[in-house]
Design a protein around this motif. Sequence first.
Motif, PDB file in Angstrom:
ATOM      1  N   GLY A 176       0.807  -1.211   0.000  1.00  0.00           N
ATOM      2  CA  GLY A 176       0.000   0.000   0.000  1.00  0.00           C
ATOM      3  C   GLY A 176       0.839   1.259   0.000  1.00  0.00           C
ATOM      4  N   LEU A 177       1.890   1.275   0.827  1.00  0.00           N
ATOM      5  CA  LEU A 177       2.751   2.461   0.893  1.00  0.00           C
ATOM      6  C   LEU A 177       3.912   2.385  -0.082  1.00  0.00           C
ATOM      7  CD1 LEU A 177       3.010   3.459   4.673  1.00  0.00           C
ATOM      8  CD2 LEU A 177       1.743   4.584   2.850  1.00  0.00           C
ATOM      9  N   MET A 178       4.569   1.218  -0.155  1.00  0.00           N
ATOM     10  CA  MET A 178       5.772   1.105  -0.985  1.00  0.00           C
ATOM     11  C   MET A 178       5.498   1.474  -2.445  1.00  0.00           C
ATOM     12  SD  MET A 178       8.652   0.215   0.545  1.00  0.00           S
ATOM     13  CE  MET A 178       9.635  -0.641  -0.675  1.00  0.00           C
ATOM     14  N   ILE A 224      17.091   5.376  -3.502  1.00  0.00           N
ATOM     15  CA  ILE A 224      17.556   5.395  -2.106  1.00  0.00           C
ATOM     16  C   ILE A 224      16.606   4.590  -1.218  1.00  0.00           C
ATOM     17  CG2 ILE A 224      17.882   6.892  -0.089  1.00  0.00           C
ATOM     18  CD1 ILE A 224      18.877   9.063  -2.039  1.00  0.00           C
ATOM     19  N   THR A 225      15.314   4.742  -1.452  1.00  0.00           N
ATOM     20  CA  THR A 225      14.325   4.015  -0.655  1.00  0.00           C
ATOM     21  C   THR A 225      14.477   2.504  -0.825  1.00  0.00           C
ATOM     22  OG1 THR A 225      12.763   5.839  -0.880  1.00  0.00           O
ATOM     23  CG2 THR A 225      11.861   3.727  -0.198  1.00  0.00           C
ATOM     24  N   VAL A 226      14.660   2.075  -2.069  1.00  0.00           N
ATOM     25  CA  VAL A 226      14.852   0.638  -2.325  1.00  0.00           C
ATOM     26  C   VAL A 226      16.183   0.159  -1.754  1.00  0.00           C
ATOM     27  CG1 VAL A 226      15.149  -1.097  -4.131  1.00  0.00           C
ATOM     28  CG2 VAL A 226      13.389   0.651  -4.371  1.00  0.00           C
ATOM     29  N   ALA A 233       5.293   2.663  13.183  1.00  0.00           N
ATOM     30  CA  ALA A 233       5.704   3.973  13.698  1.00  0.00           C
ATOM     31  C   ALA A 233       6.110   4.900  12.547  1.00  0.00           C
ATOM     32  CB  ALA A 233       6.862   3.806  14.675  1.00  0.00           C
ATOM     33  N   CYS A 234       6.804   4.343  11.546  1.00  0.00           N
ATOM     34  CA  CYS A 234       7.199   5.152  10.378  1.00  0.00           C
ATOM     35  C   CYS A 234       5.968   5.636   9.611  1.00  0.00           C
ATOM     36  CB  CYS A 234       8.087   4.328   9.450  1.00  0.00           C
ATOM     37  SG  CYS A 234       9.750   4.025  10.064  1.00  0.00           S
ATOM     38  N   ALA A 265      12.691   5.744   3.645  1.00  0.00           N
ATOM     39  CA  ALA A 265      13.822   4.824   3.592  1.00  0.00           C
ATOM     40  C   ALA A 265      13.838   3.893   4.801  1.00  0.00           C
ATOM     41  CB  ALA A 265      15.133   5.603   3.502  1.00  0.00           C
ATOM     42  N   VAL A 266      13.587   4.455   5.988  1.00  0.00           N
ATOM     43  CA  VAL A 266      13.537   3.618   7.198  1.00  0.00           C
ATOM     44  C   VAL A 266      12.390   2.618   7.097  1.00  0.00           C
ATOM     45  CG1 VAL A 266      13.179   3.625   9.701  1.00  0.00           C
ATOM     46  CG2 VAL A 266      14.609   5.382   8.650  1.00  0.00           C
TER      47      VAL A 266
END
Length: 577
Positions: free
Chosen positions: A378-380, A438-440, A472-473, A491-492
Motif C-alpha cells: 500500500g505504501l511502498m 535510495i528508498t529501495v 511507527a514510520c 527509507a527507514v
Amino acid sequence: MVEGDTDQNQSKYTDVKDDRVANGDSKDHPLAGVVAVSLHEKSLDHTHGTPPPLGNGAADRAIVLSNKQHEAKGAYGASDPERGGAHSIKADFEQAIELTGYGRFHYILLAICGLVSTSEEMDVISMSFILPSAQCDLDLNTQSKGWLNSIIFIGMMFGAYIWGSVADSLGRKRVLIVISIMNAFCIVASSFSQTYEVFMVFRFLNGVALGGSGPVIWPYFAEFQPKSKRGSMLSFMAAFWTIGIGITTPAFTYNSWRIFLLVCSIPSFIVAALLLYLPESPKFLLSQGKIDEALAIFRGIYVTNTGKSKDQYPVRELLIDDSLREELEAVTKPIKNKYKRMLYDILDNSKQVFMSPVLKFTIISITINFTFHIGYYGLMMWFPELFNRFDEFTRAHPGVEDASVCQVTDYVVGMGSHSESGVCSATIPSTVFMESLITVAAALPANVIAVLGMDRLGRKFFLVFSTMAAGACSASMYFVTNQHQNLAVSAVFSGVISMGNASLDCLITEVFPTHLRATGVAISMVAARLGGIIGNVVIATLLDLYCPAPTFIVAVLLAGGGLMCLFLPNTTRTALA
C-alpha cells in the motif's frame, strides 16, 4: 547438474529389494521403496532378538524405527548418520540433506531461486515507477493509477491458489517453469498495449502468473535447506528483490516506460531456462512415495557440493516417519485418471488447511499476510508517486521549504497536474528516480541484518520488531514537514518492512507440513494480495479525499498483525514438518 542419475542408476544405489515382486508388491507402487526399508529392518529386529512390529499391509510395513531406537540397537554397526559416519546407511530427510554437505549446489540454487524472487518483485514494484511516466499515454488519474497498481494483485490472488495447489499435486519445478514463461510473455505483451483497458488485461494475466511464484518458490527453496541454515538462506533469498528513447507514430507509441517493461521481462525468460537444470524437491518426492528419486537427488547434491563420487554418499535408505507415512497412504488412494487425481489432491489439500490442527496456522497466517501487505504494498508502491508530488510542489513554490504530505497533495490535486486544468507531464525528474532508488537501497543493509540474525534471534523477533517499527514510520509520515524528512522516513520504512517480509516468508513457509506447504502458502498469499489490492485502492482514494487517514490506518494494521505471530509455533532451527 543434479538430475544426472537416471532411473537405472537410482536403483543401483537405493538397495531396493526384489523381494517386493515375490511378495506381490509392484515396483511402481509408491510404497515400494518404503516396504524394502521396513522389511530389511524387520530382519535386523530378528537378529537382535526384537519381535517384528505388529500389523498388516504395505502401509503398516512402512513404519520404521525412529533414529534413537536405531542407534540404541547399533544396527549395522553404523556411526551416527548426522555425523556423517562412513558406514551410515539409514537417515531421515533432515539427516539425508545434512549429509549432502553445503556448497556449490546450494549457492546455484540460491542464485536461480533468488532470480525468481527478483523477477516477481520487479514486475510488482515496476508499476509504481511506470505510473508517473505512463499517465499521459494511458490518460490516468489517481483512481485509475490505484486500480493499475491493484489489478496485478487481483490476478495474483487467483494465481496463488491455483498454482500453489497444483504444485502440491504435480511438483514445484514444472510449475515454476510454466509460470516464468507465462509471466515473461505477459510483460512483453503489456509493453505493446496502447489503451488503458488492454494494459489492464495483460497486467491481470501477468498477476495470474506471478501469483504462483511466491507460494511455490519458497517451499521449493526451503525444502533443500538443512535446518541449521534455513532461516538465513531464506532471508538471503528475500534480499534478492532489492536487486529515455522511444518510437512514436499517430497509431502506435513505444517509448521509455514500455522499454522499461520489456527489460523487466528478461529475468523471467532467464529463470525459465535455468530452472530446467534444477531437480524436483526431494521432500516433495518423498511425500509422493518416490523414494528412489529422492535418494538419487540427494546423491546428486552430494556430488555437486563435495566433488566426490556418488558411491561415497553414506545414506543408502531413507527412514519414513509417521507423518510421511500418512502422506504416502493418501498417495495410494485408487484414483485412475491423473487429472482426477490432481483435482482430488487440490480439493483435498484445500480442505485440510482449514481443518484441525492446521486450521489455527492458516487463520493466523491469513491475518498476518493481509494486514502486513496492506502496508507493504500500500505504501511502498505509492512512494515514487509521493516523491513526484513533492518535486512538483517544490518546483511550483521555490521559496517554500516546509510542506507536509497533505499540503503537497492538496496542491497537486487542487491546482497542479492532477487538477482539471492541470497539464499532464510524462517526464520523471532525476531527483524522483534517485529518491526512489535510495528508498529501495535502504532495504539492502536491513536484509543483511536479517540474513545474519534470522537463525539467532528468530523469525518472531524480526516480524514483531519490523511491524512495530514500520507502523511507527507510517504514522510519522503525517508529521513530516519537508521533502528530505519524507525521504528519510520512507527509507527507514523500506528497511524495516523488508526485514519483516523476510521473517514472514520464513515463518509461513515452515509452519505448514510438506504435503500442504505450497497450498498453505498459496492461501496466505491470496490474503496478502487482497491486502495489496485494498491498500492501493484505499490509499489512492483517501490520499486525495482525506489525507491523514491512510498513514494511521496502515500503522494500526501493521502493528496489530505483527503481534499475531506470537500465536504461531517457533520454527527457528527446527526440522520441516
